[in-house]
Write an enzyme that holds these catalytic residues in place. Structure first.
Site, PDB file in Angstrom:
ATOM      1  N   GLU A 116       1.112  -1.278  -0.060  1.00 42.66           N
ATOM      2  CA  GLU A 116       0.305  -0.494  -0.042  1.00 42.66           C
ATOM      3  C   GLU A 116       0.866   0.820   0.291  1.00 42.66           C
ATOM      4  O   GLU A 116       0.383   2.431   0.801  1.00 42.66           O
ATOM      5  CB  GLU A 116      -1.137   0.034   1.150  1.00 42.66           C
ATOM      6  CG  GLU A 116      -1.627  -1.020   1.765  1.00 42.66           C
ATOM      7  CD  GLU A 116      -2.881  -1.291  -0.087  1.00 42.66           C
ATOM      8  OE1 GLU A 116      -3.368  -0.228  -0.710  1.00 42.66           O
ATOM      9  OE2 GLU A 116      -3.740  -2.184   0.213  1.00 42.66           O
ATOM     10  N   HIS A 140      -3.056   2.518   8.501  1.00 42.12           N
ATOM     11  CA  HIS A 140      -4.097   0.866   7.727  1.00 42.12           C
ATOM     12  C   HIS A 140      -3.802   0.281   8.357  1.00 42.12           C
ATOM     13  O   HIS A 140      -3.256  -0.770   8.699  1.00 42.12           O
ATOM     14  CB  HIS A 140      -3.451   0.930   6.271  1.00 42.12           C
ATOM     15  CG  HIS A 140      -4.589   0.213   5.450  1.00 42.12           C
ATOM     16  ND1 HIS A 140      -5.596  -0.207   5.751  1.00 42.12           N
ATOM     17  CD2 HIS A 140      -3.786  -1.615   4.656  1.00 42.12           C
ATOM     18  CE1 HIS A 140      -6.251  -1.147   4.589  1.00 42.12           C
ATOM     19  NE2 HIS A 140      -5.357  -2.164   4.767  1.00 42.12           N
ATOM     20  N   HIS A 142      -7.744  -3.059   9.975  1.00 48.57           N
ATOM     21  CA  HIS A 142      -8.831  -4.241   9.606  1.00 48.57           C
ATOM     22  C   HIS A 142      -9.501  -3.777  10.883  1.00 48.57           C
ATOM     23  O   HIS A 142      -9.705  -5.738  11.435  1.00 48.57           O
ATOM     24  CB  HIS A 142      -8.258  -5.012   8.822  1.00 48.57           C
ATOM     25  CG  HIS A 142      -7.200  -5.215   7.322  1.00 48.57           C
ATOM     26  ND1 HIS A 142      -7.132  -6.175   7.280  1.00 48.57           N
ATOM     27  CD2 HIS A 142      -7.232  -4.364   6.848  1.00 48.57           C
ATOM     28  CE1 HIS A 142      -6.324  -6.443   6.016  1.00 48.57           C
ATOM     29  NE2 HIS A 142      -6.197  -5.208   5.677  1.00 48.57           N
ATOM     30  N   GLU A 170     -17.552  11.421  22.163  1.00 45.08           N
ATOM     31  CA  GLU A 170     -16.990  12.351  22.162  1.00 45.08           C
ATOM     32  C   GLU A 170     -16.657  12.151  20.476  1.00 45.08           C
ATOM     33  O   GLU A 170     -14.966  13.485  19.817  1.00 45.08           O
ATOM     34  CB  GLU A 170     -15.904  11.350  23.163  1.00 45.08           C
ATOM     35  CG  GLU A 170     -15.435   9.831  22.382  1.00 45.08           C
ATOM     36  CD  GLU A 170     -13.981   9.506  23.245  1.00 45.08           C
ATOM     37  OE1 GLU A 170     -14.561   8.362  23.337  1.00 45.08           O
ATOM     38  OE2 GLU A 170     -13.253   9.848  23.100  1.00 45.08           O
ATOM     39  N   HIS A 211     -12.783  -3.750   3.583  1.00 51.93           N
ATOM     40  CA  HIS A 211     -10.940  -3.960   3.670  1.00 51.93           C
ATOM     41  C   HIS A 211     -10.669  -3.865   5.311  1.00 51.93           C
ATOM     42  O   HIS A 211      -9.977  -3.610   5.608  1.00 51.93           O
ATOM     43  CB  HIS A 211     -10.697  -3.621   2.879  1.00 51.93           C
ATOM     44  CG  HIS A 211      -8.788  -3.490   2.764  1.00 51.93           C
ATOM     45  ND1 HIS A 211      -8.667  -3.776   1.277  1.00 51.93           N
ATOM     46  CD2 HIS A 211      -7.994  -3.410   3.718  1.00 51.93           C
ATOM     47  CE1 HIS A 211      -7.061  -3.674   1.747  1.00 51.93           C
ATOM     48  NE2 HIS A 211      -6.746  -3.572   2.756  1.00 51.93           N
TER      49      HIS A 211
HETATM   50  P1  13P Z   1       1.382  -5.730   3.068  1.00 51.57           P
HETATM   51  O1  13P Z   1       1.498  -6.383   4.055  1.00 51.57           O
HETATM   52  O2  13P Z   1       2.058  -5.370   2.181  1.00 51.57           O
HETATM   53  O3  13P Z   1       1.088  -4.246   3.327  1.00 51.57           O
HETATM   54  O4  13P Z   1      -0.627  -5.694   3.177  1.00 51.57           O
HETATM   55  C1  13P Z   1      -1.325  -6.045   3.892  1.00 51.57           C
HETATM   56  C2  13P Z   1      -2.371  -4.651   3.826  1.00 51.57           C
HETATM   57  O5  13P Z   1      -3.246  -4.856   4.858  1.00 51.57           O
HETATM   58  C3  13P Z   1      -3.201  -4.480   2.392  1.00 51.57           C
HETATM   59  O6  13P Z   1      -4.209  -4.271   2.278  1.00 51.57           O
HETATM   60 ZN    ZN Z   2      -5.301  -4.362   4.342  1.00 53.67          ZN
END
Ligand code: 13P
Ligand code: ZN
Length: 278
Positions: A116, A140, A142, A170, A211
């Site tokens: 990413e 980023h 999940h 909040e 995602h």
């Molecule tokens: P990477 O292991 O390449 O960082 O990818 C993980 C991910 O969350 C892709 O969206």
């Molecule tokens: Zn991801």
């Protein structure tokens, strides 16, 4: 003294571990990048090895030309960052056009920065400008409950912002500008990077449908705190929707306006629309 004693490196590692402990980083899920300050580059320069080959970023970020970043490695597990930062993360330098990068430290057993990287760097470029240079962290994750909501709520900024604001008093104070939503797209490329960075002009957080989420901030605490606040709010919404499809009471548009006045934040009226039956 080792590179692991340097403050920003410790902050980077701690965020990775905190995210792992939250359950947001199954397998190699998620990635982190930090735009290193010039004086911090001097602190770590003694640990750099011979520069690696220049490689294409996959997009162009001219406003970041010559800057240095600490980034997690592609395919690396967040749960391992605390055990072996030099295997799981790296420090990279961008060239004078902002089109190529090379590795100066880390990924000691091979590998490349996160897949990413285009999204991270395009978000950094946008947030650097929008924040007058103060934003340095792109994260980023999940986040389970936010992802769950992308299956049941319309994928619109105003819906996610308003529903998440309503779940905890909040929230509008923590993310007064709201939150953006990107519909499902193939991850890892330039197209999703462009769509995300477009939203980051306006927001500090963007959701990727089915995602996860991206968050931006000036430091590790603020960025992790933003991710944590939004995901906690999503968890409350998931629980609320699981108990009942309708709310008996909630925070109203007028409540938000009163809150904004006392907490001295501006809450855009586009998020304070009237809802049926409220
Ligand atoms: P990477 O292991 O390449 O960082 O990818 C993980 C991910 O969350 C892709 O969206
Ligand atoms: Zn991801």
């Amino acid at each position: 003294m080792s590179i692991l004693d340097v403050k920003f490196v410790q902050g980077f590692i701690r965020l990775c571990n905190d995210g792992w402990l939250q359950g947001w980083h199954e397998r190699n899920g998620g990635n982190l990048s930090y735009r290193i300050k010039p004086e911090e580059v001097e602190e770590v320069r003694q640990y750099f090895h011979e520069p690696g080959e220049w490689k294409e970023i996959g997009t162009s970020v001219p406003d970041l030309a010559g800057e240095y970043f600490m980034v997690t490695g592609s395919g690396k597990y967040f749960r391992n960052v605390i055990l072996d930062p030099e295997d799981t993360s790296c420090i990279i330098e961008l060239d004078d056009k902002g089109e190529n990068y090379r590795i100066l430290w880390g990924l000691c057993n091979g590998g490349r920065p996160t897949s990413e990287l285009p999204s991270h760097l395009m978000n950094h470029e946008v947030k650097k400008k929008a924040s007058g240079g103060s934003h340095r962290v792109i994260y980023h994750a999940h986040t389970t409950n936010v992802i769950a909501l992308t299956f049941v709520l319309p994928l619109r900024d105003e819906v996610f912002t308003r529903e998440l604001w309503e779940m905890a008093t909040e929230c509008p104070v923590v993310f007064p500008d709201g939150i953006g939503v990107v519909g499902w797209m193939v991850p890892g490329g330039r197209d999703i990077a462009v769509a995300t960075s477009e939203l980051m002009k306006k927001y500090d957080a963007a959701i990727w449908a089915h995602h996860g989420m991206f968050a931006s901030g000036p430091d590790f605490d603020t960025t992790f705190g933003l991710m944590h606040t939004i995901e906690k709010s999503a968890e409350i919404l998931v629980k609320t929707l699981s108990m009942s499809p309708t709310k008996l009471q909630t925070i109203t548009p007028q409540n938000f306006r009163d809150l904004a006045k006392d907490f001295k934040v501006t809450l855009p009226e586009e998020f304070l629309y009237e809802k049926e039956g409220q």
